[in-house]
Write a protein that holds these residues in place. Structure first.
Motif, PDB file in Angstrom:
ATOM      1  N   TRP C 397       1.924   5.468  -5.973  1.00 13.42           N
ATOM      2  CA  TRP C 397       1.186   5.306  -4.721  1.00 13.42           C
ATOM      3  C   TRP C 397       0.042   4.302  -4.843  1.00 13.42           C
ATOM      4  O   TRP C 397      -0.094   3.424  -3.993  1.00 13.42           O
ATOM      5  CB  TRP C 397       0.688   6.659  -4.220  1.00 13.42           C
ATOM      6  CG  TRP C 397       0.452   6.681  -2.751  1.00 13.42           C
ATOM      7  CD1 TRP C 397       0.561   5.626  -1.900  1.00 13.42           C
ATOM      8  CD2 TRP C 397       0.075   7.785  -1.949  1.00 13.42           C
ATOM      9  NE1 TRP C 397       0.282   6.014  -0.615  1.00 13.42           N
ATOM     10  CE2 TRP C 397      -0.022   7.333  -0.628  1.00 13.42           C
ATOM     11  CE3 TRP C 397      -0.198   9.132  -2.221  1.00 13.42           C
ATOM     12  CZ2 TRP C 397      -0.377   8.171   0.434  1.00 13.42           C
ATOM     13  CZ3 TRP C 397      -0.549   9.963  -1.161  1.00 13.42           C
ATOM     14  CH2 TRP C 397      -0.639   9.488   0.144  1.00 13.42           C
ATOM     15  N   PRO C 398      -0.778   4.405  -5.888  1.00 11.20           N
ATOM     16  CA  PRO C 398      -1.876   3.434  -5.976  1.00 11.20           C
ATOM     17  C   PRO C 398      -1.387   1.993  -6.065  1.00 11.20           C
ATOM     18  O   PRO C 398      -2.035   1.094  -5.529  1.00 11.20           O
ATOM     19  CB  PRO C 398      -2.605   3.837  -7.255  1.00 11.20           C
ATOM     20  CG  PRO C 398      -2.250   5.257  -7.460  1.00 11.20           C
ATOM     21  CD  PRO C 398      -0.872   5.416  -6.947  1.00 11.20           C
ATOM     22  N   LYS C 467       9.515  17.412  -4.295  1.00 14.25           N
ATOM     23  CA  LYS C 467       9.853  17.020  -5.655  1.00 14.25           C
ATOM     24  C   LYS C 467      10.015  15.500  -5.741  1.00 14.25           C
ATOM     25  O   LYS C 467       9.488  14.850  -6.646  1.00 14.25           O
ATOM     26  CB  LYS C 467      11.151  17.707  -6.077  1.00 14.25           C
ATOM     27  CG  LYS C 467      11.638  17.250  -7.431  1.00 14.25           C
ATOM     28  CD  LYS C 467      12.928  17.942  -7.818  1.00 14.25           C
ATOM     29  CE  LYS C 467      13.472  17.327  -9.095  1.00 14.25           C
ATOM     30  NZ  LYS C 467      14.630  18.016  -9.618  1.00 14.25           N
ATOM     31  N   VAL C 469       8.858  13.165  -3.653  1.00 13.54           N
ATOM     32  CA  VAL C 469       7.592  12.473  -3.408  1.00 13.54           C
ATOM     33  C   VAL C 469       6.706  12.568  -4.640  1.00 13.54           C
ATOM     34  O   VAL C 469       6.086  11.602  -5.071  1.00 13.54           O
ATOM     35  CB  VAL C 469       6.887  13.087  -2.183  1.00 13.54           C
ATOM     36  CG1 VAL C 469       5.488  12.539  -2.053  1.00 13.54           C
ATOM     37  CG2 VAL C 469       7.677  12.790  -0.931  1.00 13.54           C
ATOM     38  N   ARG C 470       6.682  13.758  -5.204  1.00 12.60           N
ATOM     39  CA  ARG C 470       5.835  13.963  -6.374  1.00 12.60           C
ATOM     40  C   ARG C 470       6.239  13.040  -7.514  1.00 12.60           C
ATOM     41  O   ARG C 470       5.406  12.413  -8.147  1.00 12.60           O
ATOM     42  CB  ARG C 470       5.974  15.423  -6.799  1.00 12.60           C
ATOM     43  CG  ARG C 470       5.440  15.680  -8.161  1.00 12.60           C
ATOM     44  CD  ARG C 470       5.998  16.971  -8.722  1.00 12.60           C
ATOM     45  NE  ARG C 470       5.833  16.961 -10.168  1.00 12.60           N
ATOM     46  CZ  ARG C 470       6.164  17.973 -10.948  1.00 12.60           C
ATOM     47  NH1 ARG C 470       6.676  19.055 -10.420  1.00 12.60           N
ATOM     48  NH2 ARG C 470       5.992  17.883 -12.232  1.00 12.60           N
ATOM     49  N   LEU C 473       5.665   9.085  -6.164  1.00 15.57           N
ATOM     50  CA  LEU C 473       4.353   8.583  -5.770  1.00 15.57           C
ATOM     51  C   LEU C 473       3.208   9.186  -6.563  1.00 15.57           C
ATOM     52  O   LEU C 473       2.222   8.530  -6.849  1.00 15.57           O
ATOM     53  CB  LEU C 473       4.116   8.876  -4.282  1.00 15.57           C
ATOM     54  CG  LEU C 473       5.037   8.180  -3.299  1.00 15.57           C
ATOM     55  CD1 LEU C 473       4.662   8.567  -1.893  1.00 15.57           C
ATOM     56  CD2 LEU C 473       4.956   6.680  -3.466  1.00 15.57           C
ATOM     57  N   HIS C 474       3.337  10.454  -6.869  1.00 17.00           N
ATOM     58  CA  HIS C 474       2.171  11.167  -7.372  1.00 17.00           C
ATOM     59  C   HIS C 474       2.140  11.238  -8.894  1.00 17.00           C
ATOM     60  O   HIS C 474       3.094  10.869  -9.561  1.00 17.00           O
ATOM     61  CB  HIS C 474       2.141  12.576  -6.779  1.00 17.00           C
ATOM     62  CG  HIS C 474       1.850  12.579  -5.306  1.00 17.00           C
ATOM     63  ND1 HIS C 474       2.048  13.658  -4.505  1.00 17.00           N
ATOM     64  CD2 HIS C 474       1.394  11.604  -4.506  1.00 17.00           C
ATOM     65  CE1 HIS C 474       1.712  13.356  -3.269  1.00 17.00           C
ATOM     66  NE2 HIS C 474       1.329  12.125  -3.233  1.00 17.00           N
ATOM     67  N   GLY C 475       1.045  11.757  -9.370  1.00 16.41           N
ATOM     68  CA  GLY C 475       0.896  11.941 -10.805  1.00 16.41           C
ATOM     69  C   GLY C 475       0.399  10.671 -11.472  1.00 16.41           C
ATOM     70  O   GLY C 475       0.116   9.666 -10.820  1.00 16.41           O
ATOM     71  N   PRO C 476       0.268  10.716 -12.795  1.00 15.88           N
ATOM     72  CA  PRO C 476      -0.188   9.536 -13.521  1.00 15.88           C
ATOM     73  C   PRO C 476       0.801   8.383 -13.339  1.00 15.88           C
ATOM     74  O   PRO C 476       2.005   8.607 -13.285  1.00 15.88           O
ATOM     75  CB  PRO C 476      -0.214  10.007 -14.976  1.00 15.88           C
ATOM     76  CG  PRO C 476      -0.161  11.484 -14.919  1.00 15.88           C
ATOM     77  CD  PRO C 476       0.531  11.851 -13.670  1.00 15.88           C
ATOM     78  N   LEU C 477       0.282   7.200 -13.240  1.00 20.29           N
ATOM     79  CA  LEU C 477       1.145   6.037 -13.051  1.00 20.29           C
ATOM     80  C   LEU C 477       2.054   5.869 -14.259  1.00 20.29           C
ATOM     81  O   LEU C 477       1.598   5.864 -15.398  1.00 20.29           O
ATOM     82  CB  LEU C 477       0.286   4.788 -12.883  1.00 20.29           C
ATOM     83  CG  LEU C 477       1.053   3.484 -12.773  1.00 20.29           C
ATOM     84  CD1 LEU C 477       1.880   3.488 -11.506  1.00 20.29           C
ATOM     85  CD2 LEU C 477       0.108   2.303 -12.772  1.00 20.29           C
ATOM     86  N   ASN C 478       3.322   5.750 -13.996  1.00 20.74           N
ATOM     87  CA  ASN C 478       4.272   5.545 -15.086  1.00 20.74           C
ATOM     88  C   ASN C 478       4.427   4.052 -15.339  1.00 20.74           C
ATOM     89  O   ASN C 478       4.974   3.326 -14.513  1.00 20.74           O
ATOM     90  CB  ASN C 478       5.613   6.171 -14.718  1.00 20.74           C
ATOM     91  CG  ASN C 478       6.527   6.280 -15.912  1.00 20.74           C
ATOM     92  OD1 ASN C 478       6.369   5.552 -16.880  1.00 20.74           O
ATOM     93  ND2 ASN C 478       7.472   7.194 -15.833  1.00 20.74           N
TER      94      ASN C 478
END
Lengths: 102, 745, 530
Positions: C397-398, C467, C469-470, C473-478
């Motif tokens: 997301w960021p 699941k 979206v998470r 988009l979410h969580g630490p950038l991979n």
């Protein structure tokens, strides 16, 4: 008048000579000449039968003329073939020219 | 009033519009986004004020509420079959219209201060560039947070818009629309810091997962609710509140047996069944037992979000809905034997009130205490609806929204201050452990002098929560519930009374741990908080936390009852119902009991935590007293672990192993592949048949002829003279035959 | 304009075919010319469909038997008494609009296709023709012809431009659907030859009324068999559990635009077949076998959601979501079949059926929008990060805020968030189906049970959407995802935003104010049940 069977005997003899020549000679030119002999034996027969059996028609003579023509053409083609075979294979012995098989 | 529709439309539309404007246009500027959001919410507040004024000046608002509407879904061939959508401002709606925009505006103001712009760090995984590494060895990358913070304003604008839709809705479906959009907002906002990971606290839930948990847990309740709505709609042909709830015929019609053929459910009426289904939605939304687990974890969101969720909006929505649907829930209630939904609500509510209060006692996170206190207070309201205390529930809903918003924003101020303190102390050379938690009350202490505005307002909010007599709004509303329970349902009363005692105790504990004594850490020592945008809402809400209660003082209450004009709130809200509920006769017993309970709880808390404040490194005195029970409470009775074990893991396992791998991949696809392979096999057999039988037959005939003729070919020697000899021999033979046939025979 | 009006449906259907021929004659090296030409051509049917919508609203014709809109009839196969007969009512108009809308968007999404562009675009237009033909035809034989035509371009689209496992997927798709159509063809022949006509309008009246014996067998037996053959063909296409396993494979392996059309329109052909043919032709059978169909639909909803929840491949997850969503359509159709079309019914059950079918058609339209959007979004991230594995994405997301916003919006529409389109139709289906069993004298409450169980599926709809979206988009950038983009930004570009915008706007508009669309559907459905 000479009876018919004399002519026929001469013709039969000539034909037998021709057959012999065709079967027994090695040289193809000789074979062709033997064929001519057989044809002419037939011609004799034809003419003889015409003269004795039905002189009023021209059948026999006409046949004989056909046979001449055919014989002449045959001789021309046959000889030409023999020459070209000779050029290609350098032989005129009939036994050696046996490609025409299976 | 023709403008009602327009005004009512603009009230939710303006924050919703702000949501889109911020996301589409101003997301790169924090300032512009703040302005857009503030303009929108102030506009809404003004309009809500106008509408509220119109509502209050309308005589007999209960009988002739302000409404407007239009056909939303044309269905069937008659207009009556179509689904209409509209707005409704009746007395209950007016109450919502009072406190929702108020708290929302305060939260907006607070948010602009709380979400100061800047950049933020996010953790990254995998190989690649990063800007820094923190002490735990995590790779961090810097991002410009402006867009994020603008987005935050957009989300809370959407949140406020959804709550206003819900408050103004004139039918259950529109209510559900607002309800679910709030669910989305809570998901987005709780998970706002979605890339935050607690490397040193592996057991702690991350914001991302907390958001998902909130959404999914409430959705568990929402699904039955949707069925309840569909059932109600199909049964009555309408979803309009007035047409169902203000209509004795419809209510009577709903009071028939739902499953006459099912012995186990024989006694359940349609109203009862629908009521239970709808209440399930409220269980999820208002975090009642057993769907309460999401709410404490929702504390992972930024503090204004917690205030938004707990006070002004989401959890209130559940209670609001059951208050709104009270006529349905109580259809067939004669004032004595509770209907099935009421029984369920009374038991669930009372149990939750006590259950959550016990957990709150042993929490050390400043926001988690408030979270459990919220669950507990919501339990109060639910229980109140359950025992038929309609007005009391609405009253407590309002006062609770105000003082709980105050408390949450206060706690946000505290956390903000401690975080600042941590930063300052860091500059001054003090080091903190990696897992220093600015929300842990044991890291605080002595904040009274550091952040006086917060401290005073927090004290007011805390006292209101504990029901400090006479001067706080919480006292009046809680007292009304307790009085009602005392009169009608002693069991519920004693459970709620026990919860009230615990509430007073843990509130004092919280205040003591946070503000009293000397700072226990350097962070607390250097804590500061000066932003007026965060202080102003606290002061405003503190004002209402004191005075909002006076609208609902019992007529029979000595001195005050007469002085304050005879329980305006009761008559006003009561008129929402078809038959205004009778006010109980004033009785001293419950009032004195509740005063005694609140004061004793506060006193014990004061004795333990304020009189002898904790020193640094001190353990919670409760730990010694309660022993293993403290651990049990600290771990919230292990409900998270239990649910994980019986719901989350099995559903993952079933969906992966059974449904996908076994059913789809092995059985269905296996069958398909078997069919495919069978036909493939068949095709190859067919090919073999063709090759060996069909082709074999044809080929063998041809081959036979070929072979036969092959053996004859040697006749053809190519020797012309042989041919001739044979021909002549043949002729001679023929001649011979002729001769034999013609002459010799 | 008169010419256009008289030949409207023929134009809508065959402009894409003509366009595909035009595209074939363009030089294959000038790719951009081919793309633009295709796009412009595909806008013509859209424009015509919008025009049809306007004309239709001005002068609606909701009763197919009494006379369809923009009707046209011409000799086609006199030997069999089959004619080229086209015409639409509210249901088909909605589908035509959906098809013509999604095709240009899919073509815009296909801009990134670089391999054999000419063939690709030509096939795409051919595909559009096939789909539109099914929706407009009023003759069984024509219906079948178009039904089969659509298969061929799709097969090649998957087979040539698909991803790794495309051979298997395209083969499975083709064979499975063909297998289903075989029975359909047989029954169509049977009906057509018995009745002496293939005309839908005539058959709708005469075929259900047929009694007695046919080739020595009781006509009801034949009808039962024909019903199941029809149902099988359409059930495979929809797809109904347990005929669904071709779908995840085909959707996952197809190129992005192919998946958009496959999920957006092709699945609707099956549901449309149920509504247009099965319910009017076999009212008795649809009633008798409604519980079976309802159970299958429920299983599709629940198992579709559970399977989607089990996926780690983003695209496969979205593919399974189609099964989940289309289950609601079939559930509504089953309930409507139970109530019966043209049979005797109480006004209350009639209203239930009408609401259910309204919900079904709206759900078809809505699913078309949201599934197309979701597949497009999956394609966008796949194009950049070169992976669809959810475990290899994360925290995007960021770095891709616009993409993130659009993905969230679309997934919420897919999840059925109130205020967006999916909710309206799902609510209508639930509302319509729930009471169907109850008001019946038999006291059967199978539908109540099915709706209640479907709620489990709806719950898991939330689970798998969150699941996805998470994990995206979410969580630490991979970093892995960013690395694999090879310096290319993960954010989407203007072209893709343009392709998404109409879908997003429609999702919101239908969610907030659905009456303009429901009005058209409702009138037709009400006529069907009058």
């Amino acid at each position: 008048m000479i009876p018919l069977h004399w002519y026929l005997l001469v013709a039969a003899g000539m034909f037998a000579l021709g057959v012999y020549g065709v079967l027994a000679r090695r040289n193809m030119v000789a074979i062709i000449m033997s064929i001519e002999l057989m044809l002419n034996a037939v011609n004799i027969n034809l003419v003889a039968f015409w003269r004795y059996m039905a002189p009023e028609n021209l059948n026999g003579q006409a046949f004989a003329i056909f046979v001449f023509t055919v014989a002449a053409a045959e001789a021309a083609v046959g000889l030409a073939l023999i020459i070209s075979i000779y050029r290609a294979r350098e032989t005129v012995v009939a036994k050696e020219i046996d490609m025409l098989k299976w | 009033m023709e403008n009602i529709g327009l005004i009512a439309f603009l009230i939710p539309a303006s924050p919703l519009l702000a949501f889109f404007i911020i996301l589409l246009f101003t997301r790169h500027s924090k300032l512009a986004s703040d302005i857009v959001a503030m303009v929108a919410i102030l506009f809404t507040w003004v309009l809500a004020g106008i509408l509220l004024y119109l509502a209050l000046t309308t005589p007999h608002l209960g009988e002739e509420p302000l409404t407007a509407g239009l056909v939303w879904l044309p269905l069937g061939d008659a207009v009556t079959d179509s689904l209409r959508m509209g707005v409704l401002v009746d007395p209950l709606g007016a109450v919502m219209l009072f406190f929702v925009p108020l708290t929302a505006t305060m939260i907006f103001i607070y948010s602009t201060g709380y979400m100061a712009s800047g950049s933020y760090w996010t953790e990254v995984t995998g190989e690649g560039d990063h800007d820094a590494v923190d002490t735990a060895g995590r790779k961090l990358k810097k991002f410009d947070a402006t867009a994020w913070k603008a987005r935050f304003m957009a989300f809370i604008a959407l949140f406020a818009g959804a709550m206003l839709i819900l408050s103004l809705a004139d039918n259950l479906l529109l209510l559900f629309v607002g309800w679910e959009i709030m669910g989305l907002c809570s998901y987005l906002l709780i998970g706002f810091w979605h890339n935050r990971v607690y490397a040193n606290q592996p057991k702690r839930i991350t914001p991302m997962l907390a958001g998902i948990k909130a959404f999914m847990t409430t959705r568990v309740g929402d699904m039955p609710m949707l069925v309840g709505i569909a059932w109600l709609y199909s049964f009555t042909g309408t979803l309009n509140f007035r047409e169902i709830l203000y209509n004795p015929e419809v209510l009577e019609g709903l009071n028939v047996l739902a499953f006459p053929n099912v012995p186990a459910l024989a006694g359940v009426t349609v109203a009862g069944a629908i009521g239970i289904l709808l209440f399930m939605g409220a269980i999820g939304k208002s975090a009642q037992f057993p769907l309460h687990t999401w709410l404490p974890d929702a504390m992972e969101g930024p503090t204004p979000v917690s205030a938004m969720i707990h006070a002004a909006t989401m959890v209130s929505a559940g209670v609001y809905m059951i208050i709104r649907m009270f006529p349905l829930m109580s259809a067939g209630w004669d004032g004595h034997a509770l209907t099935l939904p009421m029984q369920v609500m009374a038991s669930v509510g009372a149990f939750t009130a006590l259950f959550a209060a016990t957990i709150a006692v042993a929490q050390c996170d400043v926001k988690k205490v408030l979270a459990y206190s919220t669950i507990s207070q919501l339990g109060y309201m639910v229980a109140a609806v359950g025992i038929g205390a309609y007005v009391a529930a609405a009253f407590h809903l309002m006062t609770h929204a105000i003082f709980k918003a105050l408390l949450f924003m206060g706690s946000g101020s505290i956390i903000h201050a401690v975080e600042h303190g941590e930063e300052h102390a860091h500059h001054h050379g003090h080091h903190f452990p990696i897992d220093f938690d600015a929300q842990d009350m044991f890291n605080m202490g002595g904040l009274w002098k550091r952040i006086p505005v917060t401290a005073w307002t927090f004290l007011i909010g805390g006292l209101a929560l504990s029901g400090f007599p006479f001067v706080t709004a919480g006292f009046w509303s809680k007292d009304e519930i307790l009085a009602d329970a005392f009169a009608h349902n002693p069991t519920v009363f004693w459970v709620l009374a026990a919860a009230a005692f615990l509430t007073a105790f843990y509130t004092m504990r919280q205040i003591g741990l946070t503000f009293a004594g000397e700072p226990r850490t350097h962070a607390a020592e250097e804590a500061t908080q000066t932003d007026w945008r965060m202080n102003l809402p606290l002061v405003v809400l503190a004002f209402f936390a004191v005075f909002a209660g006076y609208v609902g003082v019992h007529e029979g209450f000595p001195v005050l009852g007469k002085l304050l004009g005879g329980n305006f709130f009761h008559h006003f809200v009561g008129s929402t119902l078809l038959k205004e509920p009778e006010a109980l006769a004033f009785s001293w017993a419950p009032v004195l009991l509740s005063i005694g309970i609140a004061l004793s709880g506060l006193l014990i808390g004061w004795l333990v935590y304020v009189r002898r404040p904790l020193q640094a490194e001190d353990e919670d005195p409760l730990k010694k007293v309660l022993g293993p029970i403290y651990t049990l409470l600290e771990n919230k009775y292990y409900f998270d672990e239990l649910y994980d074990l019986i719901f989350v893991r099995p559903s993952k396992w079933v969906s992966e192993q059974i449904v996908y791998l076994l059913l789809d991949k092995q059985i269905i696809d296996g069958f398909l592949h078997f069919v495919a392979r069978f036909f493939e096999w068949l095709a190859f057999r067919n090919k073999d048949f063709d090759t060996y039988v069909v082709n074999g037959l044809g080929d063998s005939v041809a081959e036979g002829i070929g072979k036969t003729s092959d053996s004859f070919k040697y006749v053809q020697s190519g020797r012309i003279q042989q041919y001739m000899a044979i021909a002549i021999a043949g002729v001679l033979m023929l001649v011979g035959v002729f001769v034999w046939a013609l002459f010799l025979r | 304009m008169d010419f256009v009006r008289q030949n409207l449906l023929t134009l809508i259907t065959f402009v894409p075919l003509a366009g595909s021929l035009v595209v074939l004659f363009l030089p294959s090296r000038s790719k951009s010319l081919i793309r633009w030409t295709t796009l412009l051509i595909s806008l013509i049917p859209l424009g015509l469909a919008v025009q049809a919508w306007v004309w239709f609203n001005a002068d609606p014709c909701h009763d197919l038997v009494a006379g369809a809109c923009f009707e046209q009839q011409a000799t086609w196969f006199p030997l069999l008494n089959s004619t080229y007969h086209v015409g639409i009512d509210g249901i088909s108009l909605t589908m035509v609009l959906l098809t013509t809308l999604l095709t240009p968007l899919a073509i815009i999404i296909s801009w990134s296709v670089d391999d054999r562009v000419k063939l690709y675009m030509a096939l795409f237009l051919m595909l559009e023709m096939g789909m539109l033909g099914v929706f407009v035809s009023l003759d069984l034989l024509i219906f079948f012809v178009f039904w089969e035509i659509g298969l061929v371009p799709m097969y090649f689209l998957i087979n040539i431009w698909g991803s790794a496992n495309r051979q298997y997927a395209s083969f499975k798709f083709f064979i499975y659907t063909m297998a289903g159509s075989l029975g359909l063809l047989l029954s169509i022949q049977l009906i057509g030859l018995t009745m002496g006509t293939f005309d839908l309008r005539e058959l709708m009246v005469r075929w259900p009324a047929l009694t007695g014996k046919l080739i020595g067998i009781d006509v009801n037996v034949i009808k039962n068999v024909a019903f199941w053959l029809f149902t099988l063909a359409f059930a495979i296409k929809v797809p109904v559990w347990p005929f669904h396993t071709w779908l995840p494979d085909a959707h996952t392996e197809a190129p992005t635009a192919g998946s958009m059309i496959l999920a957006g329109v092709l699945l609707k052909l099956g549901a449309y077949g149920f509504l247009r043919l099965v319910l009017p032709f076999f009212p008795q059978q649809a009633h008798d076998f409604a519980p079976v169909l309802a159970v299958l639909a429920m299983l599709a909803i629940v198992f579709g959601a559970l399977s989607a929840f089990a996926q780690t491949d983003f695209k496969r997850l979205v593919a399974y979501s189609s099964i989940n969503h289309m289950g609601f359509v079939v559930l509504a159709i089953a309930a409507a079949g139970w109530v019966g079309l043209g049979a005797q019914y109480e006004p209350q059950s009639r209203l239930n059926a009408i609401i259910a079918v309204n919900g079904a058609v709206l759900q078809m339209f809505n699913h078309g929008l949201s599934a197309a959007a979701m597949f497009a979004l999956v394609g966008m991230i796949y194009e950049r990060a070169h992976t669809r594995d959810l475990t290899r994405l994360g925290g995007l997301w960021p770095v891709a805020p616009i993409y993130g916003g659009i993905l969230l919006f679309s997934s919420m529409a897919s999840l059925g968030l109130p205020g967006l389109n999916g909710f309206v139709s799902e609510f209508l289906v639930v509302r319509g189906v729930w009471p169907v069993g109850q008001v019946d004298q038999n006291g059967t409450s199978v539908f109540v049970l099915m709706v209640a169980l479907s709620m489990v599926g709806l719950l898991f709809t939330g689970a798998y959407i969150l699941k996805a979206v998470r994990h995206v988009l979410h969580g630490p950038l991979n970093r892995e995802a960013v690395e694999m983009a090879h310096g290319r930004s993960l954010e989407i570009n203007a072209r893709e935003v343009i392709a998404m915008a109409p879908l997003l706007v429609l999702m919101l508009v239908i969610g907030v104010f659905p009456s303009w669309l429901v009005e058209v559907i409702n009138q037709t459905v009400t006529k069907l049940w009058s």
